[in-house]
Design a protein around this motif. Structure first.
Motif, PDB file in Angstrom:
ATOM      1  N   ARG A  44      -6.212 -35.843   4.066  1.00  0.00           N
ATOM      2  CA  ARG A  44      -4.879 -35.716   4.661  1.00  0.00           C
ATOM      3  C   ARG A  44      -5.019 -35.580   6.178  1.00  0.00           C
ATOM      4  O   ARG A  44      -5.849 -34.818   6.665  1.00  0.00           O
ATOM      5  CB  ARG A  44      -4.180 -34.499   4.053  1.00  0.00           C
ATOM      6  N   GLU A  45      -4.211 -36.299   6.889  1.00  0.00           N
ATOM      7  CA  GLU A  45      -4.320 -36.371   8.342  1.00  0.00           C
ATOM      8  C   GLU A  45      -3.012 -35.957   9.003  1.00  0.00           C
ATOM      9  O   GLU A  45      -1.935 -36.415   8.586  1.00  0.00           O
ATOM     10  CB  GLU A  45      -4.658 -37.814   8.756  1.00  0.00           C
ATOM     11  N   GLY A  46      -3.114 -35.102   9.996  1.00  0.00           N
ATOM     12  CA  GLY A  46      -1.943 -34.762  10.781  1.00  0.00           C
ATOM     13  C   GLY A  46      -1.589 -35.922  11.688  1.00  0.00           C
ATOM     14  O   GLY A  46      -2.463 -36.483  12.354  1.00  0.00           O
ATOM     15  N   VAL A  47      -0.322 -36.296  11.719  1.00  0.00           N
ATOM     16  CA  VAL A  47       0.135 -37.455  12.485  1.00  0.00           C
ATOM     17  C   VAL A  47       0.875 -37.023  13.746  1.00  0.00           C
ATOM     18  O   VAL A  47       0.590 -37.507  14.837  1.00  0.00           O
ATOM     19  CB  VAL A  47       1.051 -38.332  11.612  1.00  0.00           C
ATOM     20  N   SER A  48       1.827 -36.119  13.580  1.00  0.00           N
ATOM     21  CA  SER A  48       2.620 -35.673  14.721  1.00  0.00           C
ATOM     22  C   SER A  48       3.274 -34.345  14.391  1.00  0.00           C
ATOM     23  O   SER A  48       3.478 -34.018  13.222  1.00  0.00           O
ATOM     24  CB  SER A  48       3.704 -36.711  15.057  1.00  0.00           C
ATOM     25  N   ASP A  54       9.397 -24.423  22.080  1.00  0.00           N
ATOM     26  CA  ASP A  54       9.159 -24.921  23.435  1.00  0.00           C
ATOM     27  C   ASP A  54       9.161 -26.440  23.503  1.00  0.00           C
ATOM     28  O   ASP A  54       8.772 -27.017  24.518  1.00  0.00           O
ATOM     29  CB  ASP A  54       7.843 -24.380  23.988  1.00  0.00           C
ATOM     30  N   ARG A  55       9.600 -27.069  22.404  1.00  0.00           N
ATOM     31  CA  ARG A  55       9.682 -28.532  22.316  1.00  0.00           C
ATOM     32  C   ARG A  55       8.322 -29.198  22.524  1.00  0.00           C
ATOM     33  O   ARG A  55       8.257 -30.360  22.950  1.00  0.00           O
ATOM     34  CB  ARG A  55      10.692 -29.088  23.319  1.00  0.00           C
ATOM     35  N   ASN A  56       7.257 -28.473  22.234  1.00  0.00           N
ATOM     36  CA  ASN A  56       5.921 -29.048  22.316  1.00  0.00           C
ATOM     37  C   ASN A  56       5.751 -30.123  21.252  1.00  0.00           C
ATOM     38  O   ASN A  56       6.068 -29.913  20.079  1.00  0.00           O
ATOM     39  CB  ASN A  56       4.877 -27.948  22.116  1.00  0.00           C
ATOM     40  N   ILE A  57       5.249 -31.278  21.671  1.00  0.00           N
ATOM     41  CA  ILE A  57       5.047 -32.407  20.768  1.00  0.00           C
ATOM     42  C   ILE A  57       3.600 -32.859  20.850  1.00  0.00           C
ATOM     43  O   ILE A  57       3.042 -32.953  21.943  1.00  0.00           O
ATOM     44  CB  ILE A  57       6.001 -33.565  21.122  1.00  0.00           C
ATOM     45  N   GLN A  58       3.008 -33.125  19.702  1.00  0.00           N
ATOM     46  CA  GLN A  58       1.633 -33.591  19.634  1.00  0.00           C
ATOM     47  C   GLN A  58       1.543 -34.827  18.733  1.00  0.00           C
ATOM     48  O   GLN A  58       2.321 -34.972  17.784  1.00  0.00           O
ATOM     49  CB  GLN A  58       0.719 -32.495  19.063  1.00  0.00           C
ATOM     50  N   VAL A  63      -2.128 -42.660  16.594  1.00  0.00           N
ATOM     51  CA  VAL A  63      -0.734 -43.119  16.631  1.00  0.00           C
ATOM     52  C   VAL A  63      -0.093 -42.976  18.007  1.00  0.00           C
ATOM     53  O   VAL A  63       1.064 -43.363  18.193  1.00  0.00           O
ATOM     54  CB  VAL A  63       0.127 -42.373  15.588  1.00  0.00           C
ATOM     55  N   LYS A  64      -0.813 -42.418  18.960  1.00  0.00           N
ATOM     56  CA  LYS A  64      -0.251 -42.239  20.300  1.00  0.00           C
ATOM     57  C   LYS A  64       0.213 -43.563  20.874  1.00  0.00           C
ATOM     58  O   LYS A  64      -0.478 -44.576  20.767  1.00  0.00           O
ATOM     59  CB  LYS A  64      -1.300 -41.603  21.219  1.00  0.00           C
TER      60      LYS A  64
END
Length: 126
Positions: A44-48, A54-58, A63-64
């Motif tokens: 299983r892979e974290g995508v986003s 704080d509206r932090n987005i990764q 997929v960037k």
């Protein structure tokens, strides 16, 4: 709170899909929501992820520049816009939530999330 994921489907390489993760209850600003995917034979892979406080987005490096996560507060929904899809994006996509702030280093750790949607299948043909 329960999560309902939708929007998956079959698309040709280079195409787009938008996944939705709708919550049955209020997702307050303490929440962190993430998208994960599981492909056959892979972990299983974290995508986003999006951290409401704080509206932090990764994004995962894979997929960037192609995927965009966003939140509609009024609709209690988190979206994952997926553009320029590749066959290697084929997977079962899950959204998950944690009712508190998750630190940056743990945003893609699935063990920290305790609310999961049912998954929606994304298939990208070459």
């Amino acid at each position: 709170v329960q999560l309902q994921a939708s929007g998956g489907g079959l698309v040709q390489a280079g195409g787009s899909l938008r996944l939705s993760c709708t919550a049955s209850g209020l997702l307050s600003r303490e929440y962190t929501v993430a998208w994960f995917r599981l492909a056959p034979g892979k972990e299983r892979e974290g995508v986003s992820s999006i951290r409401f406080s704080d509206r932090n987005i990764q994004y995962a490096n894979s997929v960037k520049g192609r995927f965009t996560i966003s939140r509609d507060t009024a609709a209690n929904t988190v979206y994952l816009q997926m553009n320029s899809l590749k066959p290697e994006d084929t997977a079962l996509y899950y959204c998950a939530a944690k009712g508190r702030r998750v630190i940056n280093s743990a945003l893609f750790n699935p063990n920290l999330y305790d609310i999961w949607g049912q998954g929606t299948q994304v298939t990208v043909s070459s």
